[in-house]
Design an enzyme around this catalytic site. Structure first.
Site, short mmCIF file in Angstrom:
data_model
loop_
_atom_site.label_atom_id
_atom_site.label_comp_id
_atom_site.label_asym_id
_atom_site.label_seq_id
_atom_site.Cartn_x
_atom_site.Cartn_y
_atom_site.Cartn_z
N ARG A 112 0.74 -1.19 -0.40
CA ARG A 112 0.14 -0.14 -0.39
C ARG A 112 1.24 0.80 0.05
O ARG A 112 1.45 1.62 1.12
CB ARG A 112 -0.81 -0.11 1.19
CG ARG A 112 -2.27 1.56 1.47
CD ARG A 112 -2.99 1.40 2.63
NE ARG A 112 -3.59 0.08 2.82
CZ ARG A 112 -3.75 -0.79 4.75
NH1 ARG A 112 -3.72 -0.03 4.80
NH2 ARG A 112 -4.63 -1.56 4.05
N HIS A 156 1.39 -1.98 5.40
CA HIS A 156 1.45 -2.59 4.43
C HIS A 156 2.36 -1.88 3.59
O HIS A 156 2.90 -2.53 2.38
CB HIS A 156 0.14 -2.22 3.83
CG HIS A 156 -1.20 -2.58 3.82
ND1 HIS A 156 -1.78 -4.26 3.38
CD2 HIS A 156 -2.02 -3.13 5.00
CE1 HIS A 156 -1.76 -4.69 3.68
NE2 HIS A 156 -2.36 -4.24 5.06
N ASP A 163 -3.31 -8.18 3.06
CA ASP A 163 -4.66 -8.95 3.83
C ASP A 163 -5.80 -10.23 3.04
O ASP A 163 -5.59 -10.06 1.58
CB ASP A 163 -5.83 -7.82 3.58
CG ASP A 163 -5.52 -6.50 4.44
OD1 ASP A 163 -4.31 -6.49 5.36
OD2 ASP A 163 -5.21 -5.37 4.56
N GLU A 220 -7.62 -7.63 13.61
CA GLU A 220 -8.05 -7.95 12.22
C GLU A 220 -7.80 -9.69 11.49
O GLU A 220 -6.54 -10.04 11.78
CB GLU A 220 -7.39 -6.88 10.71
CG GLU A 220 -8.02 -5.31 11.76
CD GLU A 220 -7.33 -4.71 10.65
OE1 GLU A 220 -7.16 -3.41 10.60
OE2 GLU A 220 -6.70 -5.07 9.75
N HIS A 223 -5.70 -10.23 8.54
CA HIS A 223 -4.18 -9.04 8.35
C HIS A 223 -2.77 -9.43 8.91
O HIS A 223 -3.25 -10.20 9.54
CB HIS A 223 -4.68 -7.60 9.63
CG HIS A 223 -3.29 -6.50 8.77
ND1 HIS A 223 -2.81 -5.74 8.51
CD2 HIS A 223 -2.54 -6.50 9.91
CE1 HIS A 223 -1.22 -5.20 8.56
NE2 HIS A 223 -1.34 -6.32 9.37
#
Length: 241
Positions: A112, A156, A163, A220, A223
């Site tokens: 990301r 990320h 994910d 999460e 993740h």
């Protein structure tokens, strides 16, 4: 759902600075304090995970509008899962381990860019709550930082966090995990109230990922970060393309 930026950085103290030589730093514009300047091309240390992992299902949510921001996120110019070579290789091993069960992996987000994280931060400060009912019904938008769902830095951006979920092969049907991906709610964490089937599926995913060196994030279920990630203190900002 689609995207939670997390505070995993606060839990990752004690890392030594990456031992990159000066010419490499100059080439990629990396600062070991955690920022990347003016990088527009993918470094050779990153790979397209789909080219490394046979039958990987790719559903890059931030490339489209079906996410908690409600729009394509800055930095996502193609629906491509980019990861460091080390993370992609480890994920390929997870896929091989799951295949005898008739299962595989679907990725929702991989590398990301820093610019995408900044987009999330701007979104979090915007008073509009148009996506609340679908993505964060149990948490006030103003509390997303405090409760660990959004942060100013994301693992990320280091390139070794992913994910993902489990799917059937070859059909690609997602297994029940109790909540959708990026559902910003305590239900998505380890203590979330979900069915016995969903708990078992979460455990199966976590066990498969741990066996190949990935660390789960307790808020999460989707993740995971590679334990021995190659860039533990470096954050990249080249676009996903």
């Amino acid at each position: 759902m689609d995207a939670i930026v997390k505070i995993e950085e606060s839990a990752r103290t004690g890392h030594r600075a990456a031992s990159l030589k000066l010419p490499v730093l100059a080439l990629f514009g990396l600062l070991l304090t955690g920022s990347l300047l003016n990088a527009q091309t993918r470094p050779p240390s990153f790979a397209d995970a789909a080219a490394v992992i046979p039958d990987l299902k790719v559903d890059m949510r931030y490339f489209g509008a079906a996410n908690f921001v409600g729009a394509r996120v800055d930095g996502y110019e193609a629906p491509v899962c980019l990861l460091t070579h080390q993370a992609a290789t480890a994920l390929a091993a997870v896929q091989r381990d799951l295949r005898p069960r008739g299962l595989g992996l679907k990725v929702f987000d991989c590398y990301r860019p820093v610019r995408a994280v900044r987009h999330f931060v701007r979104w979090a400060r915007d008073p509009d709550t148009g996506t609340k009912a679908e993505f964060y019904p149990h948490v006030a938008k103003g509390n997303l930082f405090r409760e660990g769902y959004i942060a100013s830095r994301s693992g990320h951006s280091r390139g070794s966090t992913v994910d993902l979920t489990l799917v059937t092969l070859p059909g690609g049907e997602e297994l029940d995990m109790g909540t959708p991906f990026d559902f910003l709610s305590p239900q998505s964490g380890q203590g979330g109230r979900v069915s016995a089937e969903a708990r078992a599926n979460r455990r199966l995913l976590a066990d498969a990922m741990r066996a190949r060196g990935f660390i789960p994030y307790d808020k999460e279920w989707w993740h995971f970060t590679l334990r021995n990630e190659p860039f533990p203190n470096s954050y990249f900002d080249f676009p996903v393309r």
